[in-house]
Design a protein around this motif. Sequence first.
Motif, PDB file in Angstrom:
ATOM      1  N   ASN A 170     -15.036  30.575   3.420  1.00 40.34           N
ATOM      2  CA  ASN A 170     -15.376  29.227   3.872  1.00 40.34           C
ATOM      3  C   ASN A 170     -16.637  28.698   3.196  1.00 40.34           C
ATOM      4  OD1 ASN A 170     -17.084  30.983   5.179  1.00 40.34           O
ATOM      5  ND2 ASN A 170     -17.035  29.911   7.144  1.00 40.34           N
ATOM      6  N   ILE A 171     -17.063  29.354   2.099  1.00 38.23           N
ATOM      7  CA  ILE A 171     -18.138  28.832   1.262  1.00 38.23           C
ATOM      8  C   ILE A 171     -17.674  28.849  -0.194  1.00 38.23           C
ATOM      9  CG2 ILE A 171     -19.995  29.501   2.835  1.00 38.23           C
ATOM     10  CD1 ILE A 171     -20.559  31.894   1.088  1.00 38.23           C
ATOM     11  N   ASP A 172     -18.410  28.174  -1.059  1.00 43.65           N
ATOM     12  CA  ASP A 172     -17.934  27.913  -2.416  1.00 43.65           C
ATOM     13  C   ASP A 172     -18.002  29.097  -3.366  1.00 43.65           C
ATOM     14  OD1 ASP A 172     -17.360  25.300  -1.741  1.00 43.65           O
ATOM     15  OD2 ASP A 172     -19.314  24.523  -2.387  1.00 43.65           O
ATOM     16  N   ASP A 178     -29.760  31.063   0.192  1.00 46.94           N
ATOM     17  CA  ASP A 178     -29.019  30.734   1.406  1.00 46.94           C
ATOM     18  C   ASP A 178     -28.089  29.554   1.114  1.00 46.94           C
ATOM     19  OD1 ASP A 178     -28.097  29.931   3.900  1.00 46.94           O
ATOM     20  OD2 ASP A 178     -30.009  30.345   4.900  1.00 46.94           O
ATOM     21  N   PRO A 179     -26.773  29.703   1.366  1.00 45.10           N
ATOM     22  CA  PRO A 179     -25.835  28.607   1.105  1.00 45.10           C
ATOM     23  C   PRO A 179     -26.196  27.303   1.838  1.00 45.10           C
ATOM     24  CG  PRO A 179     -24.648  30.642   1.502  1.00 45.10           C
ATOM     25  CD  PRO A 179     -26.089  30.913   1.819  1.00 45.10           C
ATOM     26  N   LYS A 180     -26.947  27.422   2.946  1.00 43.49           N
ATOM     27  CA  LYS A 180     -27.339  26.230   3.704  1.00 43.49           C
ATOM     28  C   LYS A 180     -28.537  25.521   3.085  1.00 43.49           C
ATOM     29  CE  LYS A 180     -25.658  28.254   8.035  1.00 43.49           C
ATOM     30  NZ  LYS A 180     -26.035  28.741   9.390  1.00 43.49           N
ATOM     31  N   ASP A 181     -29.193  26.179   2.151  1.00 42.56           N
ATOM     32  CA  ASP A 181     -30.355  25.603   1.469  1.00 42.56           C
ATOM     33  C   ASP A 181     -29.867  24.713   0.320  1.00 42.56           C
ATOM     34  OD1 ASP A 181     -32.637  24.981   0.090  1.00 42.56           O
ATOM     35  OD2 ASP A 181     -33.378  27.042  -0.044  1.00 42.56           O
ATOM     36  N   ALA A 183     -31.251  23.696  -2.172  1.00 38.50           N
ATOM     37  CA  ALA A 183     -31.752  24.135  -3.482  1.00 38.50           C
ATOM     38  C   ALA A 183     -30.920  25.275  -4.061  1.00 38.50           C
ATOM     39  CB  ALA A 183     -33.213  24.567  -3.368  1.00 38.50           C
ATOM     40  N   SER A 184     -30.118  25.924  -3.238  1.00 38.82           N
ATOM     41  CA  SER A 184     -29.288  27.039  -3.714  1.00 38.82           C
ATOM     42  C   SER A 184     -28.110  26.516  -4.529  1.00 38.82           C
ATOM     43  CB  SER A 184     -28.770  27.860  -2.541  1.00 38.82           C
ATOM     44  OG  SER A 184     -29.828  28.464  -1.848  1.00 38.82           O
ATOM     45  N   GLN A 185     -27.760  27.254  -5.543  1.00 40.05           N
ATOM     46  CA  GLN A 185     -26.648  26.870  -6.398  1.00 40.05           C
ATOM     47  C   GLN A 185     -25.631  28.001  -6.494  1.00 40.05           C
ATOM     48  OE1 GLN A 185     -28.580  25.851 -10.114  1.00 40.05           O
ATOM     49  NE2 GLN A 185     -28.749  23.689  -9.526  1.00 40.05           N
ATOM     50  N   VAL A 186     -24.386  27.612  -6.737  1.00 44.65           N
ATOM     51  CA  VAL A 186     -23.328  28.610  -6.904  1.00 44.65           C
ATOM     52  C   VAL A 186     -23.406  29.224  -8.295  1.00 44.65           C
ATOM     53  CG1 VAL A 186     -20.829  28.989  -7.017  1.00 44.65           C
ATOM     54  CG2 VAL A 186     -21.782  27.486  -5.273  1.00 44.65           C
ATOM     55  N   ILE A 187     -23.351  30.555  -8.337  1.00 43.93           N
ATOM     56  CA  ILE A 187     -23.292  31.261  -9.624  1.00 43.93           C
ATOM     57  C   ILE A 187     -21.869  31.119 -10.143  1.00 43.93           C
ATOM     58  CG2 ILE A 187     -23.552  33.493 -10.770  1.00 43.93           C
ATOM     59  CD1 ILE A 187     -25.432  34.280  -8.441  1.00 43.93           C
TER      60      ILE A 187
END
Length: 359
Positions: A170-172, A178-181, A183-187
């Motif tokens: 249920n996340i990318d 933290d996925p909720k941040d 500033a976080s990016q998907v690798i």
Amino acid sequence: MFRFKRIAIKIGSNVLTHKDGTLDTDRMASLVEQVAALHAAGIEVILISSGAVASGRSALKLEKEPDPVSARQIFSSIGQARLINEYYELFLKHGIYCGQVLTTKESLSTRGHYLNQKNCIAQLLQHGVIPIINENDTISVTELMFTDNDELSGLVATMMDAEALIIFSNIDGIFTGDPKDPASQVIREVAVDQDLSKYIQTSKSSFGRGGMLTKTNIARKVAAEGITVIIANGKKDGILTSLLSGEGDQVCTVFLPSKREVSSVKKWIAHSESFAKGELVINDNARDVLLSDKASSILFVGITDVKGDFERGDIINIKDKEGSVVGVGKAQYDSRKMVQSIGKKGLRPAVLYDYLWVN
């Protein structure tokens, strides 16, 4: 035009359920429609579907829940019936039959049972049936259970020589924080030898048993066996067909496959660590040789200890002196003979290279 000719898709509990734990039938219908489109294009699809326990728990409201093992057996028994019935009716609307395949860790722990399961799934695919695989939680007990369906999906993908394994959560994908941040990016891409330890959170999912740590470990192992692994958000509309067609820029994490050839026996052994009946402890020199690019067997001169009671042909773990598993192999001798031969030179290998997987 879709990529790949045979794929395995693992659908997590958090994809198939609402926040209250009830089945998200609209999401199931959307995923089935996409699988039907792939099926019509001639792509063989194997589904590994969670959701049985969550579905059963939401259906049966108990005044007092029994012990965890009994609760899991009750909820999975009811929930699996609901889940497969929903899949059956949804696929039938597209003129496709699906078949239920329930399995256990024990039923895949021997080579004969493993090949029997492989043949069953192959026959379903040959006849145009969509296999829907899940662990049989009604008879599995804690010590004999898969870590979660991520582990099962990795085993199935390699067993069936899939070109790709898609793990829907249920996340990318895997984030840099933290996925909720914000500033976080998907690798977006991960090489086989890339270290992700600083990015992985150890928290578990709401309804399933797994987490991103398990997904990453499985993805890395499967990619090392030459299979592309994609971790993506299964709750996004059109995600499956978009990923496989290459249309649009879907945010996800892709584990790039190794180019080395891996035999079918080594693939089975690679996923047999949790089936092990015993273990060999090796010295630093033997460990370093194993972890090098040199093709090596396990020799008795490098063994410092033998643990467990096992027979010739059983799966055993290979550990270093710190207790880390560095490999998995098929024992060429029983444990009694192994103990008698510790440290000796000039003997045939304890584990042959052809029956050895190095992590």
